[in-house]
Write a protein that holds these residues in place. Structure first.
Motif, short mmCIF file in Angstrom:
data_model
loop_
_atom_site.label_atom_id
_atom_site.label_comp_id
_atom_site.label_asym_id
_atom_site.label_seq_id
_atom_site.Cartn_x
_atom_site.Cartn_y
_atom_site.Cartn_z
N UNK A 1 47.62 30.74 36.05
CA UNK A 1 46.36 30.64 36.80
C UNK A 1 45.95 31.35 37.54
N UNK A 2 46.71 32.23 38.18
CA UNK A 2 46.04 33.33 39.46
C UNK A 2 46.43 34.51 38.93
N UNK A 3 47.06 34.93 37.76
CA UNK A 3 47.58 36.17 37.06
C UNK A 3 46.07 36.91 36.93
N UNK A 4 44.82 36.30 36.43
CA UNK A 4 43.70 37.09 36.00
C UNK A 4 42.78 37.07 37.24
N UNK A 5 43.01 36.64 38.43
CA UNK A 5 42.21 36.79 39.52
C UNK A 5 41.75 38.06 40.02
N UNK A 6 42.98 39.19 40.06
CA UNK A 6 42.70 40.36 40.68
C UNK A 6 41.49 41.10 39.87
N UNK A 7 41.43 40.77 38.57
CA UNK A 7 40.47 41.42 37.86
C UNK A 7 38.97 40.82 38.17
N UNK B 1 33.56 42.62 43.73
CA UNK B 1 33.59 43.95 44.63
C UNK B 1 32.60 45.01 43.83
N UNK B 2 32.82 45.14 42.45
CA UNK B 2 32.05 46.02 41.84
C UNK B 2 30.55 45.59 41.78
N UNK B 3 29.98 44.33 41.81
CA UNK B 3 28.89 43.67 41.89
C UNK B 3 28.21 44.19 43.30
N UNK B 4 28.93 43.79 44.29
CA UNK B 4 28.68 43.98 45.65
C UNK B 4 28.25 45.49 46.08
N UNK B 5 29.14 46.45 45.10
CA UNK B 5 28.76 47.73 45.40
C UNK B 5 27.52 48.36 44.62
N UNK B 6 27.54 47.73 43.65
CA UNK B 6 26.26 47.95 42.91
C UNK B 6 24.97 47.55 43.66
N UNK C 1 43.49 49.09 38.51
CA UNK C 1 42.05 49.49 39.21
C UNK C 1 41.79 49.76 40.63
N UNK C 2 42.84 48.90 41.26
CA UNK C 2 42.49 48.88 43.04
C UNK C 2 43.29 50.30 43.31
N UNK C 3 44.05 51.11 42.49
CA UNK C 3 44.47 52.20 43.00
C UNK C 3 43.29 53.19 43.17
N UNK D 1 40.73 55.04 55.43
CA UNK D 1 41.94 54.55 56.00
C UNK D 1 43.03 54.04 54.78
N UNK D 2 42.16 54.07 53.38
CA UNK D 2 43.09 53.88 52.54
C UNK D 2 43.72 54.93 51.68
N UNK D 3 43.55 56.07 52.37
CA UNK D 3 43.69 57.45 51.61
C UNK D 3 45.30 57.32 51.65
N UNK D 4 46.01 57.75 50.39
CA UNK D 4 47.17 57.73 50.19
C UNK D 4 48.02 56.58 49.93
N UNK D 5 47.22 55.42 49.62
CA UNK D 5 47.74 54.08 49.46
C UNK D 5 47.80 53.71 47.70
N UNK D 6 47.57 55.00 47.05
CA UNK D 6 47.45 54.56 45.65
C UNK D 6 48.65 54.22 45.07
N UNK D 7 49.80 54.81 45.68
CA UNK D 7 51.26 54.50 44.94
C UNK D 7 51.55 53.01 45.40
N UNK D 8 51.13 52.35 46.31
CA UNK D 8 51.30 51.06 46.84
C UNK D 8 50.75 50.08 45.84
N UNK D 9 49.50 50.57 45.59
CA UNK D 9 48.37 49.56 44.65
C UNK D 9 49.30 49.74 43.18
#
Length: 292
Positions: free
Chosen positions: A50-56, A62-67, A215-217, A225-233
């Protein structure tokens, strides 16, 4: 720009593991599913399905807000096109989350599903506003293009491919002894998948959407403030996708090759997106100039 050095080795390792899983599934698909499948779905399977698809879907919002915040204003047409596109992404993320929750959580009412979708919408709106506050316009559009290509396009491809493949699910094989196992490399043509969801095993849509969490990476390139967090994502995405894939296997919804192929496809779309959109190449420049 996005720093890819910290992810080079993990990406190579993941590609090798996914290819190995696809190879194993090509030989042992039925045996693996027979060992993992349980006719009564566990709480673990229900929740991660049920929750597996929610990150996408959160990424769509997020992309809509950014656009919307970085929309082009050079012409009335471009501004309205950007508003329409951003609204479509936000609406799609919210509506798809509602449908996924209602489908995979037995007993979830319409009001509860709407409430959970509203929570996801608020999270997406807040995350989009925070991430784009100090991000460059170019990096914002890199994220938008990546979500559209590696997220929306990948989702459409995975769900369209299900129809000509018409691969019967493991649970159908268990319940109907007249149905034979079909290896993933043998598409059955349009037929069963047009009339029943039980013929849409290959590829796994849930796993593909869960893999979009990779894609959160890229968000580490938008906020200082999120610089260097790619490995955790990256690590979180691998764990999340693996759990979602396992939940689909235990429910008899997919075989190992189904989840491995979907994960590998989204992974390749991610790599291609990084190469095309996160460098100042001609494709990105032309799209960026047109959109702004």
């Amino acid at each position: 720009m996005l720093k890819r050095e910290e992810l080079t080795r993990p990406l190579l390792v993941l590609s090798g593991i996914l290819l190995l899983l696809l190879l194993v599934g090509s030989v042992l698909d039925y045996s693996v599913s027979k060992a993992l499948y349980t006719e009564s779905s566990s709480l673990f399977a229900c929740l991660f399905s049920a929750f597996g698809e929610l990150p996408a879907f959160l990424l769509f919002i997020i992309a809509g807000v950014t656009w919307f915040r970085r929309r082009g204003r050079s012409s009335r047409f471009l501004e309205w096109f950007s508003v329409f596109g951003s609204a479509c992404l936000i609406t799609a993320g919210t509506l798809l989350s509602y449908l996924a929750l209602r489908e995979d959580l037995p007993g979830l009412g319409a009001a509860e599903g709407a409430l959970l979708s509203a929570v996801l919408l608020v999270l997406g709106l807040a995350a989009g506003l925070v991430l784009t506050r100090n991000a460059s316009r170019a990096d914002c559009f890199r994220l938008i293009f990546t979500v559209l290509f590696a997220g929306v396009f990948a989702m459409l491809v995975v769900n369209v491919v299900k129809y000509p493949w018409s691969r019967p699910r493991m649970r159908l094989l268990t319940n109907d002894p007249l149905i034979s196992f079909v290896p993933w490399w043998k598409p059955q043509g349009l037929g069963g998948s047009l009339s029943s969801d039980d013929y849409k095993s290959f590829p796994s849509g849930h796993t593909a959407m869960a893999a979009c969490s990779l894609l959160f990476t890229l968000t580490s390139a938008l906020h200082p403030r999120m610089e260097g967090t790619g490995r955790y994502w990256f690590a979180g995405s691998v764990v999340w996708t693996a759990l979602v894939a396992l939940s689909r296997l235990t429910m008899g919804a997919h075989f190992l090759s189904d989840v491995a192929a979907s994960w590998l496809f989204v992974f390749l779309m991610y790599l291609l997106s990084v190469r095309v959109f996160w460098r100042d190449g001609p494709v990105f420049r032309r799209l960026y100039d047109w959109m702004t």
